[in-house]
Design an enzyme around this catalytic site. Structure first.
Site, PDB file in Angstrom:
ATOM      1  N   TYR C  41       1.036  -0.938  -0.076  1.00  9.75           N
ATOM      2  CA  TYR C  41       0.382  -0.101   0.217  1.00  9.75           C
ATOM      3  C   TYR C  41       0.835   1.094  -0.405  1.00  9.75           C
ATOM      4  O   TYR C  41       1.900   1.540   1.066  1.00  9.75           O
ATOM      5  CB  TYR C  41      -0.763   0.081   0.902  1.00  9.75           C
ATOM      6  CG  TYR C  41      -2.169  -1.119   1.485  1.00  9.75           C
ATOM      7  CD1 TYR C  41      -2.128  -2.342   0.034  1.00  9.75           C
ATOM      8  CD2 TYR C  41      -2.671  -1.538   2.442  1.00  9.75           C
ATOM      9  CE1 TYR C  41      -3.316  -2.838   0.131  1.00  9.75           C
ATOM     10  CE2 TYR C  41      -4.073  -2.546   1.864  1.00  9.75           C
ATOM     11  CZ  TYR C  41      -4.366  -2.614   1.228  1.00  9.75           C
ATOM     12  OH  TYR C  41      -5.347  -3.993   1.142  1.00  9.75           O
ATOM     13  N   LEU C 212     -17.973  -1.471   0.762  1.00  7.38           N
ATOM     14  CA  LEU C 212     -18.511  -0.591   1.234  1.00  7.38           C
ATOM     15  C   LEU C 212     -18.980  -0.414  -0.598  1.00  7.38           C
ATOM     16  O   LEU C 212     -19.386   0.284  -1.378  1.00  7.38           O
ATOM     17  CB  LEU C 212     -18.645   0.965   0.673  1.00  7.38           C
ATOM     18  CG  LEU C 212     -18.144   1.013   2.137  1.00  7.38           C
ATOM     19  CD1 LEU C 212     -17.270   1.779   2.811  1.00  7.38           C
ATOM     20  CD2 LEU C 212     -19.654   0.924   2.973  1.00  7.38           C
ATOM     21  N   ALA C 213     -18.611  -1.989  -1.705  1.00  6.64           N
ATOM     22  CA  ALA C 213     -19.460  -1.401  -2.771  1.00  6.64           C
ATOM     23  C   ALA C 213     -18.703  -0.422  -3.449  1.00  6.64           C
ATOM     24  O   ALA C 213     -18.968  -0.091  -4.130  1.00  6.64           O
ATOM     25  CB  ALA C 213     -20.614  -1.808  -2.562  1.00  6.64           C
ATOM     26  N   GLY C 215     -19.122   2.404  -3.467  1.00 13.46           N
ATOM     27  CA  GLY C 215     -20.066   4.077  -3.315  1.00 13.46           C
ATOM     28  C   GLY C 215     -21.237   4.109  -4.301  1.00 13.46           C
ATOM     29  O   GLY C 215     -22.008   4.460  -4.436  1.00 13.46           O
ATOM     30  N   PHE C 217     -24.109   1.802  -4.177  1.00 12.62           N
ATOM     31  CA  PHE C 217     -25.198   2.314  -3.088  1.00 12.62           C
ATOM     32  C   PHE C 217     -25.386   3.462  -2.296  1.00 12.62           C
ATOM     33  O   PHE C 217     -26.582   3.366  -2.076  1.00 12.62           O
ATOM     34  CB  PHE C 217     -25.743   1.276  -3.070  1.00 12.62           C
ATOM     35  CG  PHE C 217     -25.783   0.122  -3.704  1.00 12.62           C
ATOM     36  CD1 PHE C 217     -26.338  -0.723  -4.439  1.00 12.62           C
ATOM     37  CD2 PHE C 217     -24.634  -1.329  -3.170  1.00 12.62           C
ATOM     38  CE1 PHE C 217     -25.898  -1.916  -5.260  1.00 12.62           C
ATOM     39  CE2 PHE C 217     -24.105  -2.008  -3.517  1.00 12.62           C
ATOM     40  CZ  PHE C 217     -24.897  -2.994  -4.606  1.00 12.62           C
ATOM     41  N   THR C 218     -24.244   4.497  -2.478  1.00 12.24           N
ATOM     42  CA  THR C 218     -24.285   5.364  -1.372  1.00 12.24           C
ATOM     43  C   THR C 218     -23.803   6.773  -2.332  1.00 12.24           C
ATOM     44  O   THR C 218     -23.289   7.895  -1.960  1.00 12.24           O
ATOM     45  CB  THR C 218     -23.331   5.244  -0.226  1.00 12.24           C
ATOM     46  OG1 THR C 218     -22.091   5.040  -0.733  1.00 12.24           O
ATOM     47  CG2 THR C 218     -23.534   4.105   0.808  1.00 12.24           C
TER      48      THR C 218
END
Lengths: 302, 302, 302
Positions: C41, C212-213, C215, C217-218
């Site tokens: 990372y 969190l996919a 975003g 779905f958000t």
């Protein structure tokens, strides 16, 4: 070999019960003694009508094997269909099935579909409780893989006895998966490879739904391969002195897993057409079996 | 490391035997001592010609490993090709192979393809009988998955020693299956995942057929990725003082499963081109191995 | 429940450290005590900045779980990205991570990707050595299948504790694989079936990256199904008195495998939006859970 399916009995009146009695009589005449239900078939009416048949025929219950299933919740208005294998739900569904079927015990209870939310410990607790109370004699699953079976089995004190899958000369992923190993074509088959082998190794009986292949080799053929196969099925039936339906069922029964077909019809003539599958040993040579497979397949083996 | 394939010997006369003698001599010169047959190669003539070679060369049999296969019945006129692993058939095929090969014992017998009709108990009984009679020293399979191997093994008293699959820098499903875990691309690979791991864990040797990738990196390249990879293969061969063919075989041998390539050619020059794969340790660094893979792959890893 | 991801800290100066301190503070405030790293990372800077945070906050190390990963070598100029799980490399990478993280011990070390060249014995030897020296407390994997886990476990004296996979309401192959058993649609899913069941059976914790996919779905919804699902997520969040992000994480945590989401953000507001997933029990009924699934799925279950 069993009789199952949706039992075409929409409103549930005397006519339905008499129709079911005829179906049961045809089955018994044909040597079929396993009756395959599900709580959702005709929204419970299939079980209820069968319960009426049992109530009218003293001694019948002892002569047959009653199998039913739970775990699917049908769509209802705005509520979509879903699966539900919570322990409490299983127990409640079984109690309802017992009441509808007018019997004290279910011989085999199948979990109808895998519910991803089901905790295997919770499921196992419910099943063992039903077993200890004598309400269910044995358990199995439907539409499940080796991995799903093994996970549930690890929590159970009794062996799972059956996995009911769609299997027929038309729905052959369970079979193609085995011979396409090491070929690019394998990617077109999504069957969870190893499930047939797992069931064979652990004595879990494979039951076949859709065993008559939606009639695609006995009148409703559409593709060229289906037409050619239907001719082959008919010729074999004539040569063996039986029906085309029996040839299709023998084709499944001839497999070393001794696949048990479930005939999904309540029509006495359709049931009687399957009688030889219950009464005779599957009479197909190695070559005849492959001939049917290759004809339905339409292409040579790898 | 073995020599196998279809043995290009159509009519079977003195010329064929001499050609086979040259191939065997080239193999032995190259350090190749495993000879891979099948009852169906050239419809039995491959084994028969090899038997003549053995008969003419006293002492040769003791210096080599003879492997053959049974289980496929080739198409013949109207009769389509099919698989046949019935116990009786296996025994008969082995007896025929022994006669053709003019030897008392087969070192390794592979079941060539999975026969869905084969009952594992029946298969195991035949294999154990051949083993007890001293006709076959060890057993393996070909084109089979972990699940199929495990099912058969459960019925056998001797360990299965080999699984022969198509594996090469071009046929990489066995490899891609491992790195595509948890990616959408995994759906494009139908390899029965877990088979490589199962073989590694149980000491089952992976043998690679098609190991030279149909020449696609050594002269018959077609795609851009194949051309680029062929250049890389050639450069590595030059740097390591060996042949491009050897680089392709080292690439398989370098895998922790110690994949044993089977070279499917009877041409002495092709065989000699593989000599370093039999005589030297695979000389490819981690980075060189990945370089070949990524070049043939044409896209980055996930 | 952990905090992870790429830690957006390009140059690594005081500003980065302060930003990381804010992220850590937000996480601790939110009940998040697992910090998920990887040697790659930000090319090591993520670990180094975190090490600075640890150095500035005496007592912090004892309150948290530090997880990191090794096994990927990033592309670098002409050198392509590859995987490297050679024993020596693992040991070296862990020593480097320990130095960057300024800690004596890594709580959980994950093998980031499967390296086909890795010899499981060699890997296990390296891991056991790190464990004996007290440098790593526990081991897990990432992006690996049941078969790969079992092969490695067979060589290890300590149990693998985690498998980190991409799992979210959007990336659902791990889930679809289970309900598509025995359907033609199963071929469109390449997830190594049985991995979820294996982890459940062996107490291997599933960790979810991408939880969190992205975003979708958000706020970043694109398809009709995503828009409908986002509305459903928002409505549930309001009804439950929490955030849409928490609803997405609860959806994973509600699964019987008790999936542990890893939140890949260093933004304090995003982290705080996930607080209820760490602090409250997942508050979704069976029906709400299915409602989210079916909405994201866009089609009914089989």
């Amino acid at each position: 070999m069993g009789l199952g399916g949706s039992w075409d009995t929409t409103p549930y009146g005397t006519a339905d019960i008499e129709q079911a009695e005829e179906a049961v009589a045809a089955a018994l005449d044909s040597g079929i003694t396993v009756f395959d239900h599900a709580d959702i078939y005709r929204h419970g009416k299939a079980e209820a009508v069968f319960g009426e048949v049992l109530a009218r025929a003293p001694g019948l219950r002892e002569r047959i094997v009653v199998q039913t299933k739970c775990g699917i919740r049908l769509a209802d208005g705005d509520r979509p269909g879903m699966y539900d294998l919570r322990g409490d739900t299983i127990v409640r569904r079984v109690e309802e099935s017992l009441a509808r079927l007018r019997t004290d015990v279910i011989d085999v209870l199948l979990l109808h579909r895998p519910d991803p939310l089901a905790d295997p410990e919770d499921v196992a607790r419910a099943l063992m409780s039903l077993h200890r109370q004598g309400l269910v004699r044995a358990f199995g699953v439907s539409n499940m893989s080796a991995a799903q079976i093994a996970l549930l089995q690890a929590h159970l004190d009794v062996p799972l006895v059956a996995d009911q899958l769609e299997m027929s000369l038309r729905s052959r992923d369970w079979l193609e998966s085995g011979v396409l190993v090491n070929t690019p074509q394998a990617a077109s088959v999504g069957f969870p490879h190893g499930t047939v082998e797992h069931c064979l190794a652990h004595g879990i009986r494979l039951q076949a739904w859709g065993a008559l292949a939606q009639g695609r080799f006995t009148g409703r053929q559409e593709t060229a391969a289906e037409h050619a196969t239907a001719r082959r099925v008919a010729a074999l039936a004539e040569a063996k002195g039986t029906t085309p339906e029996t040839i299709l069922l023998w084709w499944l029964q001839r497999h070393p897993a001794r696949i048990a077909p479930v005939v999904g019809s309540a029509r006495p003539d359709r049931i009687r057409a399957c009688a030889d599958a219950a009464r005779r040993e599957p009479d197909l040579t190695h070559e005849e079996w492959y001939g049917l497979w290759l004809s339905a397949r339409g292409t040579a083996l790898p």
